[in-house]
Write a protein that holds these residues in place. Structure first.
Motif, PDB file in Angstrom:
ATOM      1  N   ASN A   7       0.820  -1.203   0.000  1.00  0.00           N
ATOM      2  CA  ASN A   7       0.000   0.000   0.000  1.00  0.00           C
ATOM      3  C   ASN A   7       0.856   1.256   0.000  1.00  0.00           C
ATOM      4  O   ASN A   7       0.612   2.202  -0.750  1.00  0.00           O
ATOM      5  N   LYS A   8       1.860   1.235   0.854  1.00  0.00           N
ATOM      6  CA  LYS A   8       2.780   2.368   0.939  1.00  0.00           C
ATOM      7  C   LYS A   8       3.409   2.636  -0.415  1.00  0.00           C
ATOM      8  O   LYS A   8       3.486   3.768  -0.878  1.00  0.00           O
ATOM      9  N   LYS A   9       3.869   1.584  -1.011  1.00  0.00           N
ATOM     10  CA  LYS A   9       4.534   1.709  -2.293  1.00  0.00           C
ATOM     11  C   LYS A   9       3.560   2.273  -3.332  1.00  0.00           C
ATOM     12  O   LYS A   9       3.918   3.100  -4.159  1.00  0.00           O
ATOM     13  N   LEU A  15       1.547   9.123  -6.292  1.00  0.00           N
ATOM     14  CA  LEU A  15       2.014  10.501  -6.189  1.00  0.00           C
ATOM     15  C   LEU A  15       2.990  10.813  -7.323  1.00  0.00           C
ATOM     16  O   LEU A  15       2.909  11.869  -7.957  1.00  0.00           O
ATOM     17  N   PHE A  16       3.890   9.885  -7.543  1.00  0.00           N
ATOM     18  CA  PHE A  16       4.861  10.017  -8.625  1.00  0.00           C
ATOM     19  C   PHE A  16       4.159  10.283  -9.955  1.00  0.00           C
ATOM     20  O   PHE A  16       4.442  11.253 -10.656  1.00  0.00           O
ATOM     21  N   ASN A  17       3.240   9.416 -10.285  1.00  0.00           N
ATOM     22  CA  ASN A  17       2.565   9.534 -11.572  1.00  0.00           C
ATOM     23  C   ASN A  17       1.773  10.826 -11.686  1.00  0.00           C
ATOM     24  O   ASN A  17       1.802  11.496 -12.715  1.00  0.00           O
ATOM     25  N   VAL A  42      -4.888  11.380  -2.420  1.00  0.00           N
ATOM     26  CA  VAL A  42      -4.447  11.208  -1.028  1.00  0.00           C
ATOM     27  C   VAL A  42      -4.479  12.555  -0.321  1.00  0.00           C
ATOM     28  O   VAL A  42      -4.693  13.589  -0.945  1.00  0.00           O
ATOM     29  N   ALA A  43      -4.270  12.520   0.950  1.00  0.00           N
ATOM     30  CA  ALA A  43      -4.317  13.755   1.724  1.00  0.00           C
ATOM     31  C   ALA A  43      -3.002  14.508   1.613  1.00  0.00           C
ATOM     32  O   ALA A  43      -1.966  13.932   1.280  1.00  0.00           O
ATOM     33  N   LYS A  44      -3.088  15.804   1.879  1.00  0.00           N
ATOM     34  CA  LYS A  44      -1.902  16.634   1.725  1.00  0.00           C
ATOM     35  C   LYS A  44      -0.764  16.148   2.616  1.00  0.00           C
ATOM     36  O   LYS A  44       0.388  16.097   2.190  1.00  0.00           O
ATOM     37  N   GLY A  45      -1.106  15.837   3.826  1.00  0.00           N
ATOM     38  CA  GLY A  45      -0.086  15.398   4.764  1.00  0.00           C
ATOM     39  C   GLY A  45       0.694  14.194   4.240  1.00  0.00           C
ATOM     40  O   GLY A  45       1.893  14.059   4.512  1.00  0.00           O
ATOM     41  N   THR A  46       0.009  13.360   3.526  1.00  0.00           N
ATOM     42  CA  THR A  46       0.634  12.134   3.018  1.00  0.00           C
ATOM     43  C   THR A  46       1.818  12.425   2.114  1.00  0.00           C
ATOM     44  O   THR A  46       2.817  11.707   2.136  1.00  0.00           O
ATOM     45  N   LEU A  49       4.958  12.674   3.819  1.00  0.00           N
ATOM     46  CA  LEU A  49       5.450  11.421   4.361  1.00  0.00           C
ATOM     47  C   LEU A  49       6.479  10.801   3.424  1.00  0.00           C
ATOM     48  O   LEU A  49       7.365  10.055   3.852  1.00  0.00           O
ATOM     49  N   TYR A  50       6.362  11.152   2.135  1.00  0.00           N
ATOM     50  CA  TYR A  50       7.215  10.514   1.147  1.00  0.00           C
ATOM     51  C   TYR A  50       8.224  11.444   0.481  1.00  0.00           C
ATOM     52  O   TYR A  50       9.252  10.991   0.024  1.00  0.00           O
ATOM     53  N   PHE A  51       7.898  12.712   0.407  1.00  0.00           N
ATOM     54  CA  PHE A  51       8.800  13.636  -0.269  1.00  0.00           C
ATOM     55  C   PHE A  51       9.014  14.885   0.580  1.00  0.00           C
ATOM     56  O   PHE A  51       8.124  15.285   1.335  1.00  0.00           O
ATOM     57  N   LYS A  52      10.193  15.462   0.387  1.00  0.00           N
ATOM     58  CA  LYS A  52      10.533  16.643   1.168  1.00  0.00           C
ATOM     59  C   LYS A  52       9.714  17.835   0.684  1.00  0.00           C
ATOM     60  O   LYS A  52       9.121  18.568   1.469  1.00  0.00           O
TER      61      LYS A  52
END
Lengths: 208, 208, 208, 208
Positions: A7-9, A15-17, A42-46, A49-52
């Motif tokens: 799921n994380k992946k 997000l990448f796409n 997804v939510a903004k906060g998310t 979680l993955y990118f700076k």
DNA sequence: TATGAATGAGATTTCATTCAT
DNA sequence: AATGAATGAAATCTCATTCAT
């Protein structure tokens, strides 16, 4: 557990796409993080979680896309029915393949080439995509296998990549000084000259 | 009226200078228009009297600075005590002069080379700075006066400028694959090769 | 979640109240959104979370206040110790109650009556405040319960509301052609005439 | 000298017309003074030579246009081949004429009726257009010449004007509760009732 | 009178980032 | 991990008004 990681992946992937499509269509400056997360669902906060930040995801994207371009070209080279012999022909094959791809995908060209090619490759190293170094070694390997011997290989590859990247970018995008199809002969001639200028006079000692 | 026009020009000039310094020091993204006008000591509205937005002034600035670079180099060439003879030497002189200038002014390099050299020259044309076309003619003039004859002059100049711009940018900035001083010989060798490849076999008919 | 929703509602409420006070005291044109949020003690961005712009909050406010005016009047009517009998007396009671309220609250009158009464009621419908339609039914209900029968009830109510709103507005605000207390008899006489003109000749069939 | 004064008048006139067209098309809030002067082809400063601000020119325009409406209607009344007899018919004639004009010119209705009719007439008085007072006297004259005698003439006229203005505005603009053509009979019936309610019982003493 | 460049306050809006849930 | 409401700094831009010419 496997599911969670999956799921994380998937989130990161999405997000990448989303970011890629937006960067391509609206440009980086006009793409807001809120656009990206909205598109990704997804939510903004998310995102955080993955990118700076926006530039983090951009750099990773550029690196990724550039690498992909080279990989696809190399793959095509290897799968060519009639094997392409010699560094010179191989390099030009790859170059040609990438150019043809970008002609059909100008937005990608635009996106990548804000950080021109070498910059992109550099960021490949920096972001540490797997197989990055391996990739450079693919080139070195091609050089080693050639019947000629070359000196200052790094410099040679660098010069060729910069010339092709920079001139190709302008020729494809602005058709200046010539449209890319007409410019190709000139470009490839220059590449051959540069390669030639790095060949050692002494005939190559065959590897054993 | 003379006074008003004078004032207008001065205002624009001040805005130009302030923007330049800020772009150089803080980068474009972190430079706000309010920063620019504050530094220039004019009202915010005044900015919009002269420029469309931040990117407008940036483009004009890049064009301006790039042109300046070439002009200064050409001037130095002409004032050299020992006249530099031949297109090859002249081009390399100019190239070298620009590189040396940029080595000492990395921020300027950084600023200009987001749009890389050719892009900058293109925008010179677009923004219609005076003497832009003339400038290209300076090159053509140098070509014409050479003892050799060249074909596809546009392509030739384009290729050289792209190569030098792109490779020079990376070499100066990242010292990769070599620091610029060590890379220069390779760069200039490539330039000579490109020039040579555009020379016609037939000896030049002397102009009378 | 309950907490969040509660908070949201409170924020919106606070913005509403702040905007109202400012619109009343300074007028809409001189009220900036920054004034509103400052007074409400919330961030500027928060405003845009709830309202499109200044005119959005104004319209919602007008609708809200107008509705409140009618509701309060109806409530007073129902709570009158001596029950008011008959549509005619009831309508005039409500009218009178609203006028008396507005006499004491001229800023509110001014605020509402830029869009005059009917417009305000219309925007009640548009903004979809709860109980809006119910409200119109309150009138219909009063009409139905009357001992007389009326034709073209919509037209009748509309005409009365427009007359009262428009004439009342001017009389209260400018005391022209008479101060409201002296104008009331004329106004109510006209209202009675309009009601009368809509009564059907045939005596009403009592509902069973 | 005559020419200068003529020129002055022309400038003011042009500003007037430009402002009117812009107010009508874009609304007052979205019309900037710069728009007005641009359209008028004069300099910004010139605007301030003739008007205090945007609202000043608006008020003068509303007054002017409203007056024009009444004047045109009165003129038509007087030029009717079959003379219209009696205050009642005359008032309704004028009313009808104005309504028909506004139906064909909704933007004008919208413009005027932000300050509803009475407000507009009031501003006629305030801005001191010539012939304003005279105009009110035209009505008084019509009243005096009628075969009936009226009491509280001011109140009567005021009530009628407010009712017609307000109800007409909504009916034309929103076709609510009925399109204006269907609403007219109701409106005129109410007007007749109001007139009737102001007639004195005692038969009119003939003027001598 | 007439001009229009300059002003600069302030309007509206955006958006990266935080943080309570 | 995930959310998304809230933040509030800052960005862009507008425009009424002034004033030197």
């Amino acid at each position: 557990m496997g599911k969670i990681d999956e799921n994380k992946k998937k989130k990161k992937e999405t997000l990448f796409n989303s970011a890629y499509e937006l960067f391509i269509t609206k440009g980086i400056n006009s793409t807001a993080i809120s656009d990206i997360v909205e598109k990704a669902g997804v939510a903004k906060g998310t995102f955080y979680l993955y990118f700076k930040d926006k530039y983090d995801i951009r750099n990773k994207l550029i690196a990724h896309k550039t690498l992909e371009l080279f990989r696809t070209a190399k793959l095509a080279l290897d799968q060519e029915s009639e094997p392409v012999e010699g560094l010179e022909e191989q390099l030009i094959y790859i170059m040609n393949h990438i150019i043809d791809t970008l002609v059909l995908n100008v937005p990608l060209l635009n996106f990548i080439s804000k950080n021109l090619v070498m910059g992109a490759l550099r960021s490949v190293l920096l972001t540490g995509e797997r197989a990055d170094h391996d990739f450079y070694e693919v080139f070195l390997d091609m050089v080693m296998k050639d019947k000629y011997e070359y000196e200052d290989v790094d410099v040679m590859l660098f010069t060729i990549v910069e010339l092709a990247g920079s001139a190709g970018y302008n020729s494809i995008l602005y058709e200046e000084p010539l449209p890319i199809e007409q410019y190709k002969p000139f470009l490839y001639r220059s590449v051959r000259l540069i390669l030639d200028s790095h060949r050692t006079k002494t005939s190559k000692t065959p590897k054993r």
